[in-house]
Design a protein around this motif. Structure first.
Motif, short mmCIF file in Angstrom:
data_model
loop_
_atom_site.label_atom_id
_atom_site.label_comp_id
_atom_site.label_asym_id
_atom_site.label_seq_id
_atom_site.Cartn_x
_atom_site.Cartn_y
_atom_site.Cartn_z
N UNK A 36 -14.47 -4.84 7.87
CA UNK A 36 -14.47 -6.25 7.46
C UNK A 36 -15.36 -6.47 6.25
N UNK A 37 -16.46 -5.74 6.15
CA UNK A 37 -17.40 -5.92 5.05
C UNK A 37 -17.04 -5.07 3.83
N UNK A 38 -16.47 -3.90 4.07
CA UNK A 38 -16.31 -2.93 2.99
C UNK A 38 -14.92 -2.86 2.38
N UNK A 39 -13.95 -3.51 3.00
CA UNK A 39 -12.57 -3.45 2.50
C UNK A 39 -12.52 -3.83 1.02
N UNK A 40 -11.95 -2.93 0.19
CA UNK A 40 -11.93 -3.12 -1.26
C UNK A 40 -10.54 -2.79 -1.79
N UNK A 41 -9.64 -3.77 -1.87
CA UNK A 41 -8.27 -3.48 -2.32
C UNK A 41 -8.20 -2.83 -3.70
N UNK A 42 -9.18 -3.11 -4.56
CA UNK A 42 -9.15 -2.53 -5.90
C UNK A 42 -9.31 -1.00 -5.88
N UNK A 43 -9.78 -0.46 -4.77
CA UNK A 43 -9.95 0.99 -4.65
C UNK A 43 -8.71 1.67 -4.09
N UNK A 44 -7.74 0.92 -3.62
CA UNK A 44 -6.52 1.52 -3.06
C UNK A 44 -5.79 2.31 -4.13
N UNK A 45 -5.20 3.45 -3.78
CA UNK A 45 -4.43 4.22 -4.77
C UNK A 45 -3.21 3.40 -5.23
N UNK A 46 -3.09 3.13 -6.52
CA UNK A 46 -1.99 2.28 -7.01
C UNK A 46 -0.69 3.03 -7.18
N UNK A 47 -0.25 3.68 -6.12
CA UNK A 47 0.99 4.47 -6.14
C UNK A 47 1.84 4.05 -4.94
N UNK A 48 3.09 4.43 -4.96
CA UNK A 48 4.00 4.04 -3.88
C UNK A 48 3.93 4.96 -2.68
N UNK A 49 3.53 6.21 -2.90
CA UNK A 49 3.48 7.16 -1.78
C UNK A 49 2.42 8.21 -2.03
N UNK A 50 1.91 8.75 -0.92
CA UNK A 50 0.90 9.80 -0.98
C UNK A 50 1.14 10.78 0.17
N UNK A 51 0.91 12.06 -0.06
CA UNK A 51 1.07 13.03 1.04
C UNK A 51 -0.06 12.89 2.05
N UNK A 106 0.84 -1.20 0.00
CA UNK A 106 0.00 0.00 0.00
C UNK A 106 0.88 1.25 0.00
N UNK A 107 0.33 2.38 -0.42
CA UNK A 107 1.13 3.61 -0.42
C UNK A 107 1.63 3.96 0.98
N UNK A 108 2.81 4.55 1.03
CA UNK A 108 3.31 5.06 2.31
C UNK A 108 2.96 6.54 2.40
N UNK A 109 2.73 6.99 3.61
CA UNK A 109 2.38 8.39 3.84
C UNK A 109 3.65 9.22 3.91
N UNK A 110 3.66 10.35 3.22
CA UNK A 110 4.82 11.24 3.22
C UNK A 110 4.40 12.63 3.71
N UNK A 111 5.36 13.34 4.27
CA UNK A 111 5.09 14.69 4.78
C UNK A 111 5.30 15.73 3.68
N UNK A 112 5.19 16.99 4.04
CA UNK A 112 5.28 18.07 3.06
C UNK A 112 6.64 18.13 2.39
#
Length: 328
Positions: A305-320, A248-254
């Motif tokens: 548990x019911x709504x987890x949808x991996x196909x909706x995850x942002x397909x990038x390595x990092x996000x702010x 999953x994407x890692x969170x990055x700061x400014x």
């Protein structure tokens, strides 16, 4: 998924096929308190396990003992409990598993896959850089420690990455990031599996632990994408099965830095629900309503548990991270 031949692609099963025998894990390092970046990885791995009706194990990755901080493990466990995470079985600590790592190293050495290396970091400063910016080991000690280094009492152990000849390319299909391919000789070179200080390297420890615990699915941050081919290669040399991976994407700061203890990421706040919902939104997961405010963590996890949808995850390595998430 079982191990495949070098160069072939390990195919990830579809998300609607995931259930039977699922076993995931979360493996924090006790170097400080959990922060928003830690929560992203924990939430993704736990939600994936819940959605698959599987097990979720907790492992404390303290193999690098100098990084461990007094009280950090206890604080991590308290935070996970307060945020509603419930792991299966006992907590496993890498610091108690040295015999397993030694047995794996002995097997690799006996099979000719690993060898002692007396090189210092200073001697490798001028080695060429691989595609990922790492120094590629030039093979100085591959055929034995040179006579000029024989007096050195301490040495590391490295894994040969072209034991079978060819370019030792490793390809696998990540459930989110797609097909990943890396040529270990070209991009990494023979890599360390036990350090000169006698501590086992993360790459060896995590492979041994995942196999010993029967981990079928690894869900973690995309900062470990480049390490995964090394781990798959180690799995194959040791005859282990290869888990399915979702990075999953890692969170990055400014400043574009990964949230971590080193970048002074703020600890998770005592109240769990705002952070859980924020992390869920950050991962672009479905909400029952736009201004959803679950009354308690139990309802949050029931929805996850019911709504987890991996196909909706942002397909990038990092996000702010969003404003206000990072903290002071």
């Amino acid at each position: 998924m079982t191990a495949s031949l070098p160069g072939s692609i390990d195919a990830a099963p579809r998300d609607d096929e995931r259930s039977a025998g699922y076993r995931g894990r979360f493996a924090p390092t006790p170097s400080g308190p959990l922060h928003f970046g830690s929560l992203i990885a924990a939430l993704a791995s736990y939600s994936d396990a819940l959605a698959a009706h599987g097990e979720w194990l907790l492992r404390i990755e303290d193999v690098d003992s100098p990084r461990a901080r007094p009280g950090a493990e206890a604080a991590i466990l308290r935070t996970l409990e307060r945020y509603g995470f419930a792991w299966s079985g006992s907590v496993v600590r890498q610091s108690t598993r040295g015999a397993l790592y030694r047995a794996a190293l002995d097997t690799l050495v006996a099979n000719g896959d690993a060898y002692p290396c007396a090189c210092t970091r200073a001697e490798l400063l001028h080695a060429p850089l691989g595609a990922g910016g790492e120094r590629i080991y030039p093979g100085t000690c591959r055929d034995g420690v040179p006579a000029r280094m024989a007096h050195r009492a301490r040495h590391a152990f490295r894994l040969r990455v072209d034991r079978d000849g060819g370019d030792a390319s490793i390809s696998y299909r990540d459930r989110l990031q797609g097909v990943q391919t890396q040529s270990l000789p070209r991009d990494v070179g023979d890599f360390v599996i036990r350090r000169t200080d006698g501590l086992y390297a993360y790459q060896l420890a995590v492979v041994v632990d995942d196999a010993a615990q029967g981990i079928t699915d690894v869900v973690r941050g995309a900062d470990l994408l480049a390490s995964t081919p090394r781990q798959i290669y180690l799995q194959r040399r040791l005859g282990y099965a290869t888990p399915t991976y979702l990075h999953v994407p890692v969170a990055i700061n400014a400043a574009g830095e990964k949230l971590s203890k080193q970048t002074r990421a703020a600890p998770l706040p005592p109240a769990p629900l705002p952070s859980l919902v924020t992390a869920w939104r950050w991962l672009e997961q479905p909400l029952p309503e736009d201004d959803w405010k679950p009354p308690d963590v139990g309802e949050f996890w029931a929805w996850a548990a019911e709504a987890w949808t991996p196909s909706r995850l942002p397909p990038v390595a990092m996000l702010p991270v969003w404003e206000g998430v990072r903290g002071p």
